[in-house]
Design a protein around this motif. Structure first.
Motif, PDB file in Angstrom:
ATOM      1  N   ARG A  93     -12.094  86.742 -78.253  1.00 23.35           N
ATOM      2  CA  ARG A  93     -11.183  86.339 -78.686  1.00 23.35           C
ATOM      3  C   ARG A  93     -10.392  86.470 -76.717  1.00 23.35           C
ATOM      4  O   ARG A  93     -10.685  87.270 -75.797  1.00 23.35           O
ATOM      5  N   GLY A  94      -9.272  86.105 -76.680  1.00 25.11           N
ATOM      6  CA  GLY A  94      -8.650  85.510 -75.342  1.00 25.11           C
ATOM      7  C   GLY A  94      -7.831  84.859 -75.849  1.00 25.11           C
ATOM      8  O   GLY A  94      -7.317  84.769 -77.259  1.00 25.11           O
ATOM      9  N   LYS A  95      -6.608  84.092 -74.771  1.00 22.15           N
ATOM     10  CA  LYS A  95      -7.164  82.877 -74.489  1.00 22.15           C
ATOM     11  C   LYS A  95      -6.566  82.748 -73.247  1.00 22.15           C
ATOM     12  O   LYS A  95      -7.126  83.199 -72.686  1.00 22.15           O
ATOM     13  N   VAL A  96      -5.887  81.013 -73.394  1.00 19.12           N
ATOM     14  CA  VAL A  96      -6.080  80.293 -72.075  1.00 19.12           C
ATOM     15  C   VAL A  96      -4.739  80.616 -71.374  1.00 19.12           C
ATOM     16  O   VAL A  96      -3.964  80.752 -72.214  1.00 19.12           O
ATOM     17  N   VAL A  97      -4.983  80.983 -69.702  1.00 24.86           N
ATOM     18  CA  VAL A  97      -3.777  81.682 -69.211  1.00 24.86           C
ATOM     19  C   VAL A  97      -3.041  80.611 -67.720  1.00 24.86           C
ATOM     20  O   VAL A  97      -4.769  80.006 -67.353  1.00 24.86           O
ATOM     21  N   VAL A  98      -2.620  80.032 -67.857  1.00 24.04           N
ATOM     22  CA  VAL A  98      -1.802  79.342 -66.809  1.00 24.04           C
ATOM     23  C   VAL A  98      -1.627  80.302 -65.186  1.00 24.04           C
ATOM     24  O   VAL A  98      -0.502  81.077 -65.924  1.00 24.04           O
ATOM     25  N   PHE A  99      -1.774  80.302 -64.410  1.00 24.39           N
ATOM     26  CA  PHE A  99      -1.379  81.290 -63.320  1.00 24.39           C
ATOM     27  C   PHE A  99      -0.539  80.587 -62.161  1.00 24.39           C
ATOM     28  O   PHE A  99       0.085  79.322 -62.506  1.00 24.39           O
ATOM     29  N   GLU A 100      -0.238  81.316 -61.064  1.00 23.87           N
ATOM     30  CA  GLU A 100       0.950  80.799 -60.127  1.00 23.87           C
ATOM     31  C   GLU A 100       0.240  80.079 -59.022  1.00 23.87           C
ATOM     32  O   GLU A 100       0.711  79.309 -58.749  1.00 23.87           O
ATOM     33  N   ARG A 101      -0.548  80.962 -58.648  1.00 22.99           N
ATOM     34  CA  ARG A 101      -1.210  80.315 -57.015  1.00 22.99           C
ATOM     35  C   ARG A 101      -2.559  80.865 -57.415  1.00 22.99           C
ATOM     36  O   ARG A 101      -3.267  81.590 -58.429  1.00 22.99           O
ATOM     37  N   VAL A 102      -2.969  80.342 -56.424  1.00 20.97           N
ATOM     38  CA  VAL A 102      -4.604  80.489 -56.408  1.00 20.97           C
ATOM     39  C   VAL A 102      -5.310  80.184 -55.608  1.00 20.97           C
ATOM     40  O   VAL A 102      -4.737  79.597 -54.032  1.00 20.97           O
ATOM     41  N   GLU A 103      -6.093  80.831 -54.679  1.00 21.01           N
ATOM     42  CA  GLU A 103      -6.918  80.854 -53.430  1.00 21.01           C
ATOM     43  C   GLU A 103      -8.695  80.732 -53.749  1.00 21.01           C
ATOM     44  O   GLU A 103      -9.273  81.410 -54.774  1.00 21.01           O
ATOM     45  N   LEU A 104      -9.147  80.129 -52.867  1.00 22.08           N
ATOM     46  CA  LEU A 104     -10.704  80.001 -53.145  1.00 22.08           C
ATOM     47  C   LEU A 104     -11.923  80.800 -52.006  1.00 22.08           C
ATOM     48  O   LEU A 104     -10.475  81.088 -50.602  1.00 22.08           O
ATOM     49  N   GLU A 105     -12.511  81.053 -52.536  1.00 19.79           N
ATOM     50  CA  GLU A 105     -13.111  81.940 -51.682  1.00 19.79           C
ATOM     51  C   GLU A 105     -12.849  82.959 -50.852  1.00 19.79           C
ATOM     52  O   GLU A 105     -12.552  83.186 -49.544  1.00 19.79           O
ATOM     53  N   LYS A 106     -12.056  83.869 -51.765  1.00 16.65           N
ATOM     54  CA  LYS A 106     -11.103  85.564 -51.523  1.00 16.65           C
ATOM     55  C   LYS A 106     -11.879  86.026 -50.816  1.00 16.65           C
ATOM     56  O   LYS A 106     -12.861  86.585 -51.618  1.00 16.65           O
ATOM     57  N   GLN A 107     -12.384  86.604 -49.724  1.00 16.72           N
ATOM     58  CA  GLN A 107     -12.741  88.019 -49.178  1.00 16.72           C
ATOM     59  C   GLN A 107     -12.199  89.066 -49.662  1.00 16.72           C
ATOM     60  O   GLN A 107     -11.343  89.361 -49.442  1.00 16.72           O
ATOM     61  N   LEU A 108     -12.846  89.517 -50.575  1.00 20.08           N
ATOM     62  CA  LEU A 108     -12.449  90.831 -51.573  1.00 20.08           C
ATOM     63  C   LEU A 108     -12.907  92.183 -50.993  1.00 20.08           C
ATOM     64  O   LEU A 108     -11.786  93.244 -51.512  1.00 20.08           O
ATOM     65  N   SER A 109     -13.970  92.331 -50.417  1.00 15.45           N
ATOM     66  CA  SER A 109     -14.155  93.786 -49.180  1.00 15.45           C
ATOM     67  C   SER A 109     -15.124  92.769 -48.257  1.00 15.45           C
ATOM     68  O   SER A 109     -15.795  92.198 -48.205  1.00 15.45           O
ATOM     69  N   SER A 110     -15.650  94.165 -48.039  1.00 12.22           N
ATOM     70  CA  SER A 110     -16.533  93.665 -46.495  1.00 12.22           C
ATOM     71  C   SER A 110     -17.838  92.803 -47.690  1.00 12.22           C
ATOM     72  O   SER A 110     -18.216  92.150 -46.210  1.00 12.22           O
ATOM     73  N   GLY A 111     -18.163  93.110 -47.726  1.00  6.62           N
ATOM     74  CA  GLY A 111     -19.239  92.455 -49.066  1.00  6.62           C
ATOM     75  C   GLY A 111     -19.329  91.299 -50.169  1.00  6.62           C
ATOM     76  O   GLY A 111     -20.694  91.657 -50.125  1.00  6.62           O
TER      77      GLY A 111
END
Length: 297
Positions: A93-111
């Motif tokens: 279960r869940g829902k479709v969510v529309v977000f405000e902005r997007v980043e591609l290939e985001k570095q989340l940590s060093s690895g």
């Protein structure tokens, strides 16, 4: 993957039908970025081929991956499953969510680099695109430790005849989206990561679970509220009760049942052999470290 039907024209992903024949297509391979030739003969299906080099065999995979990311960038929406309330909550279960902005290939940590990160106010969601490789255990643990909510969209069964419409449908379909982790249900995800799913078998005498992590044998347990009788699993620290779902799966925690999963801050180290949890090192939210060895006795 089958024959390549998409190439890169500048920064744009284009279908073979959208370009001129031969080298006039001016396209590059989405994966290796080498020159492509558009083959539009009378005897084979139209496709791109590498011009001077051998086919890198990853062009279609990368094109599919890139298309999914571009669609999310354009629409800013995906299906987001609800956070499970218990370790046996398998609902999609869940829902479709529309977000405000997007980043591609985001570095989340060093690895770790996220495929797509969506933002809405102070909240974010990391989206991983599965084409040939799913999010593995090490990456799952890292995302868990970072506290970054993450979903995985499964495109692994799509071959060459995909279109933007097909990909967009997948991004919004609960059958193809799974929740990898979320800080809102941290104890449940800790159980999923640290535990081992075991098949159970119901008989008229009770219930059996295969492949005990401590003895590597078939262990017997019964619903002691209804049946009573001997019960290896109830006497074993590896047992966690199924709440009546005996004909499905048992989530076994080895010797971790004395740990308060809701107080796990980070999984510092985890070793598994053939799905058996062998060594665990945990950082708790009080700053203490817990270490357990669950190797076969």
């Amino acid at each position: 993957m089958e024959e390549l039907k998409y190439g890169l024209l500048g920064e744009k992903l284009v279908h073979i039908d959208e370009v001129e024949k031969g080298l006039a297509c001016n396209c590059l391979c989405p994966h290796c970025k080498t020159q492509l030739i558009a083959k539009k003969g009378a005897h084979r299906a139209k496709h791109f081929a590498h011009y001077k080099l051998a086919d890198c065999n990853h062009g279609t995979e990368t094109a599919l991956h890139l298309m999914a990311k571009n669609i999310i960038m354009q629409t800013r929406k995906v299906f987001v499953p609800y956070v499970p309330k218990t370790e046996y909550d398998f609902s999609n279960r869940g829902k479709v969510v529309v977000f405000e902005r997007v980043e591609l290939e985001k570095q989340l940590s060093s690895g770790i680099r996220g495929d797509v990160v969506l933002y809405s106010g102070e909240s974010c969601l990391n989206v991983e695109i599965k084409v040939t490789h799913e999010v593995d255990l090490n990456k799952t643990i890292e995302l868990f430790n970072l506290g970054i909510p993450t979903i995985e969209v499964d495109l692994s069964d799509i071959q060459t005849n995909f279109t933007p419409d097909i990909i967009e449908q997948r991004l919004l379909d609960n059958d193809y989206v799974r929740l990898i982790c979320s800080p809102k249900g941290k104890d449940v995800f800790a159980r999923w990561i640290l535990g081992e799913w075991k098949d159970t078998h119901v008989t008229s005498y009770g219930v059996y679970v295969n492949d005990c992590p401590l003895s590597r044998t078939k262990a017997y347990f019964s619903d002691y509220y209804n049946r009573g009788g001997p019960c290896q699993c109830h006497e074993c620290t590896a047992f966690m009760r199924l709440s009546g779902q005996f004909d499905e799966k048992l989530l076994c925690y080895g010797c971790l049942d004395s740990i308060d999963f809701s107080k796990i801050e980070k999984i510092l180290h985890l070793e598994k052999e053939e799905n058996h949890t062998c060594v665990v090192q945990l950082l708790m939210n009080d700053g203490n470290t817990i270490e357990r060895s669950l190797r076969t006795r």
